[in-house]
Design a protein around this motif. Structure first.
Motif, PDB file in Angstrom:
ATOM      1  N   GLU A  13      77.419  32.558  80.420  1.00  0.00           N
ATOM      2  CA  GLU A  13      77.703  33.415  81.577  1.00  0.00           C
ATOM      3  C   GLU A  13      76.428  34.091  82.068  1.00  0.00           C
ATOM      4  O   GLU A  13      75.485  34.305  81.293  1.00  0.00           O
ATOM      5  N   VAL A  71      78.500  39.794  81.985  1.00  0.00           N
ATOM      6  CA  VAL A  71      79.862  40.236  81.674  1.00  0.00           C
ATOM      7  C   VAL A  71      79.993  41.674  82.151  1.00  0.00           C
ATOM      8  O   VAL A  71      79.229  42.558  81.734  1.00  0.00           O
ATOM      9  N   GLY A  94      84.925  42.067  82.080  1.00  0.00           N
ATOM     10  CA  GLY A  94      85.400  41.180  81.013  1.00  0.00           C
ATOM     11  C   GLY A  94      86.592  40.336  81.450  1.00  0.00           C
ATOM     12  O   GLY A  94      87.055  39.475  80.699  1.00  0.00           O
ATOM     13  N   LEU A 116      85.760  36.453  81.694  1.00  0.00           N
ATOM     14  CA  LEU A 116      85.557  35.872  80.373  1.00  0.00           C
ATOM     15  C   LEU A 116      86.869  35.736  79.615  1.00  0.00           C
ATOM     16  O   LEU A 116      87.138  34.705  78.995  1.00  0.00           O
ATOM     17  N   THR A 157      75.826  35.334  77.065  1.00  0.00           N
ATOM     18  CA  THR A 157      75.637  35.899  78.399  1.00  0.00           C
ATOM     19  C   THR A 157      74.228  36.452  78.533  1.00  0.00           C
ATOM     20  O   THR A 157      73.701  37.047  77.585  1.00  0.00           O
ATOM     21  N   ASP A 216      74.839  41.993  79.905  1.00  0.00           N
ATOM     22  CA  ASP A 216      76.101  42.601  79.516  1.00  0.00           C
ATOM     23  C   ASP A 216      76.110  44.028  80.053  1.00  0.00           C
ATOM     24  O   ASP A 216      75.139  44.759  79.907  1.00  0.00           O
ATOM     25  N   VAL A 260      86.575  41.429  74.922  1.00  0.00           N
ATOM     26  CA  VAL A 260      86.343  39.985  74.843  1.00  0.00           C
ATOM     27  C   VAL A 260      86.755  39.474  73.456  1.00  0.00           C
ATOM     28  O   VAL A 260      86.188  39.871  72.448  1.00  0.00           O
TER      29      VAL A 260
END
Ligand code: 5GP
Ligand code: MG
Ligand code: MG
Length: 191
Positions: A106, A109, A112, A115, A134, A137, A146
């Protein structure tokens, strides 16, 4: 007019991103050493299009074992800077991931939501583990925890402050993806 003109500030330079990706790639290479010897257990990198295309490309080049590569597409954002809630999968993976170890790649994030939706989808397709990698974040913005699958791990490049960022694959209204760094747009660009 130069692409850089719309950027107020660089958060992570091309070099910083590259250095961090080398570290993550060697961590992943260590963690997945045991899985790469036979083709049935070859891990699959699944990039979340479009934002993860550049990150996946640079990461894949630095991973020291064979991987399969695919993309999935999830839509939630429209053209603004705020999520419009529940994401939907608008383009599914092509590879059969049943019984495979998946690393979902990704760009960032945020709440969330994207995801979580993707992880349950990949789980329902029979992935035996789902890890997440990712670049960025934003933990302070998280609304949904997650939940990884099996022995899955969470790899992240950098913690991102609560700004809307662009570059290195990430867009505003589909623009700025081709910046080699991650930055913050000038506020007048949103108006
Ligand atoms: P989430 O579902 O976690 O709220 O957000 C998922 C997607 O929204 C990310 O994968 C990314 O494509 C987009 N997104 C979230 N935060 C940002 C941001 O700061 N900048 C950009 N360009 N996209 C973002
Ligand atoms: Mg994304
Ligand atoms: Mg976007």
């Amino acid at each position: 007019m130069a692409l850089d003109d719309d950027i107020e500030r660089i958060l992570w330079s091309e070099q910083e991103i590259s250095d961090r990706i080398s570290e993550i790639a060697s961590e992943i290479s260590d963690d997945f050493k045991g899985f790469s010897s036979s083709s049935s257990s070859t891990p699959v990198l699944i990039g979340v299009a479009t934002g993860a295309f550049m990150f996946l490309s640079d990461l894949a080049k630095k991973i020291k074992f064979p991987v399969l590569i695919d993309f999935v597409r999830a839509e939630s954002y429209g053209s603004g800077t705020q999520s419009n809630g529940a994401p939907r999968i608008s383009c599914d993976v092509k590879i059969d991931i049943k019984g495979k170890h998946v690393i979902l790649v990704e760009d960032i994030v945020d709440t969330g939501n994207t995801l979580s939706c993707l992880i349950s989808h990949l789980k329902s397709k029979g992935a035996c583990s789902v890890s997440v990698c990712t670049l960025l974040d934003k933990p302070t913005r998280r609304k949904v925890e997650v939940q990884l699958v099996g022995e899955g791990k969470f790899y992240k490049g950098f913690e991102c402050p609560d700004y809307f960022v662009v570059g290195y694959g990430m867009d505003f209204a589909e623009l700025y993806r081709n910046l080699a760094y991650v930055g913050v747009l000038k506020p007048e660009m949103y108006q």
